[in-house]
Motif scaffolding. Sequence first.
Motif, PDB file in Angstrom:
ATOM      1  N   SER A 195      73.001  58.253  47.613  1.00  0.00           N
ATOM      2  CA  SER A 195      73.101  57.015  48.385  1.00  0.00           C
ATOM      3  C   SER A 195      72.157  55.932  47.888  1.00  0.00           C
ATOM      4  CB  SER A 195      72.817  57.310  49.864  1.00  0.00           C
ATOM      5  OG  SER A 195      71.507  57.832  50.026  1.00  0.00           O
ATOM      6  N   TRP A 196      71.095  56.318  47.211  1.00  0.00           N
ATOM      7  CA  TRP A 196      70.092  55.364  46.771  1.00  0.00           C
ATOM      8  C   TRP A 196      70.369  54.765  45.394  1.00  0.00           C
ATOM      9  CZ3 TRP A 196      68.379  57.483  42.328  1.00  0.00           C
ATOM     10  CH2 TRP A 196      68.407  58.878  42.228  1.00  0.00           C
ATOM     11  N   LEU A 197      71.441  55.206  44.735  1.00  0.00           N
ATOM     12  CA  LEU A 197      71.745  54.689  43.403  1.00  0.00           C
ATOM     13  C   LEU A 197      72.096  53.201  43.465  1.00  0.00           C
ATOM     14  CD1 LEU A 197      73.910  57.449  41.676  1.00  0.00           C
ATOM     15  CD2 LEU A 197      71.671  56.613  40.952  1.00  0.00           C
ATOM     16  N   PRO A 198      71.782  52.447  42.424  1.00  0.00           N
ATOM     17  CA  PRO A 198      72.165  51.031  42.387  1.00  0.00           C
ATOM     18  C   PRO A 198      73.679  50.886  42.321  1.00  0.00           C
ATOM     19  CG  PRO A 198      71.269  51.727  40.265  1.00  0.00           C
ATOM     20  CD  PRO A 198      71.019  52.851  41.218  1.00  0.00           C
ATOM     21  N   HIS A 199      74.170  49.721  42.724  1.00  0.00           N
ATOM     22  CA  HIS A 199      75.618  49.492  42.782  1.00  0.00           C
ATOM     23  C   HIS A 199      76.141  48.802  41.527  1.00  0.00           C
ATOM     24  CE1 HIS A 199      75.728  50.869  46.904  1.00  0.00           C
ATOM     25  NE2 HIS A 199      74.743  50.043  47.210  1.00  0.00           N
ATOM     26  N   ARG A 200      75.550  49.111  40.407  1.00  0.00           N
ATOM     27  CA  ARG A 200      76.045  48.626  39.129  1.00  0.00           C
ATOM     28  C   ARG A 200      75.644  49.640  38.062  1.00  0.00           C
ATOM     29  NH1 ARG A 200      72.264  43.552  37.187  1.00  0.00           N
ATOM     30  NH2 ARG A 200      70.214  44.493  37.615  1.00  0.00           N
ATOM     31  N   PRO A 201      76.169  49.534  36.859  1.00  0.00           N
ATOM     32  CA  PRO A 201      75.817  50.517  35.825  1.00  0.00           C
ATOM     33  C   PRO A 201      74.303  50.607  35.642  1.00  0.00           C
ATOM     34  CG  PRO A 201      77.614  49.125  35.078  1.00  0.00           C
ATOM     35  CD  PRO A 201      77.131  48.528  36.349  1.00  0.00           C
ATOM     36  N   TYR A 202      73.843  51.833  35.340  1.00  0.00           N
ATOM     37  CA  TYR A 202      72.394  52.022  35.237  1.00  0.00           C
ATOM     38  C   TYR A 202      72.005  52.803  33.991  1.00  0.00           C
ATOM     39  CZ  TYR A 202      73.216  56.735  37.232  1.00  0.00           C
ATOM     40  OH  TYR A 202      73.655  58.027  37.467  1.00  0.00           O
TER      41      TYR A 202
ATOM     42  N   ALA B 187      65.576  47.559  39.797  1.00  0.00           N
ATOM     43  CA  ALA B 187      65.285  48.950  39.436  1.00  0.00           C
ATOM     44  C   ALA B 187      65.084  49.809  40.679  1.00  0.00           C
ATOM     45  CB  ALA B 187      64.052  49.019  38.551  1.00  0.00           C
ATOM     46  N   VAL B 188      65.276  51.126  40.507  1.00  0.00           N
ATOM     47  CA  VAL B 188      65.133  52.086  41.606  1.00  0.00           C
ATOM     48  C   VAL B 188      64.262  53.243  41.141  1.00  0.00           C
ATOM     49  CG1 VAL B 188      66.333  53.713  43.122  1.00  0.00           C
ATOM     50  CG2 VAL B 188      67.393  51.507  42.559  1.00  0.00           C
ATOM     51  N   ALA B 189      63.257  53.600  41.942  1.00  0.00           N
ATOM     52  CA  ALA B 189      62.477  54.814  41.703  1.00  0.00           C
ATOM     53  C   ALA B 189      63.169  55.956  42.436  1.00  0.00           C
ATOM     54  CB  ALA B 189      61.049  54.650  42.208  1.00  0.00           C
TER      55      ALA B 189
END
Length: 312
Positions: A166-173, A229-231
Amino acid sequence: MKTSSLGDVIHNLPVVSDIRRHFHDAEIDWCVEESFVAIPRLHPAVRQVIPVAIRRWRKKLLQGATWREIAAFRRQIAAVQYDAVIDTQGLLKSALLARQARGLHFGYAADSAREPLAARFYDRHCHVARDLHAVLRNRRLAADALGYAAENAVDYGITASPGTFSWLPHRPYVVFLTATSRDDKLWPESYWLSLGERLNSLGFSVVLPGGSAVERERAARLAAAIPGAVAAPPMGIADLASLLAGARAAVGVDTGLTHLAVALGLPTVALYTATDPGLTGVLGPGFFCNLGGKAQVPAPDAVLGELQAVLA
């Protein structure tokens, strides 16, 4: 028999693929340190994973529970009469562990083993050049032991489904693997920030996993400074494999997870600052690139230049 460390265990996966390719009905068991059991479990040709806990047992040798665990391990590994017991680690420790299994024991000859004394505990010895990449050495040893030629392309034999966290970004990473066992292997934080900002401008988010508290603090610090960015929260090997499977690419320092990215077929740029990637750099069938070396710190522009072809 390949017990540790994470990168070494990943380097041994192609051996399983080779054996199953040449012996379709082979039943393959793998003895590995308990911290890394998730890696051989990713390979569908591994029948049974036999965990060993040398690292933990050494710290608690005076406890009765430790000796009960050791006895249980010896019973488990001796429960089967094997046609071949192959030690691809080449250490005295791994050779002694291999002797607990019943069967004909194969290993490196004294001039090929990382610890020549280990060769005394093998029934059959294989001469393998020490200047080969670690993946090729593993494959050559098993091929010589079992009488086939390991001439096909490297096949790690593992897959993972992309994660739906659920915490993943909503675009390619792109995954940044910033943590390693030695400080001199780290890539400068300013370089991570520069690369992350450039990727963000190209429409890619960055995900930063971390294992220990120090690693998670670094990931959080970088994520806070890189737009979008996401940690990642703490993750086990299986979830990390799923995270990598859903990524467009990975950039990582000299660490086992960078080898996992390549094993999963993810386009990967590996960064070396204190070690020579010649014998233990990333190696796989898809796109990969080893940058840097001893006292050679690759620049962010060089990394981005390698990535652009796979991110286009």
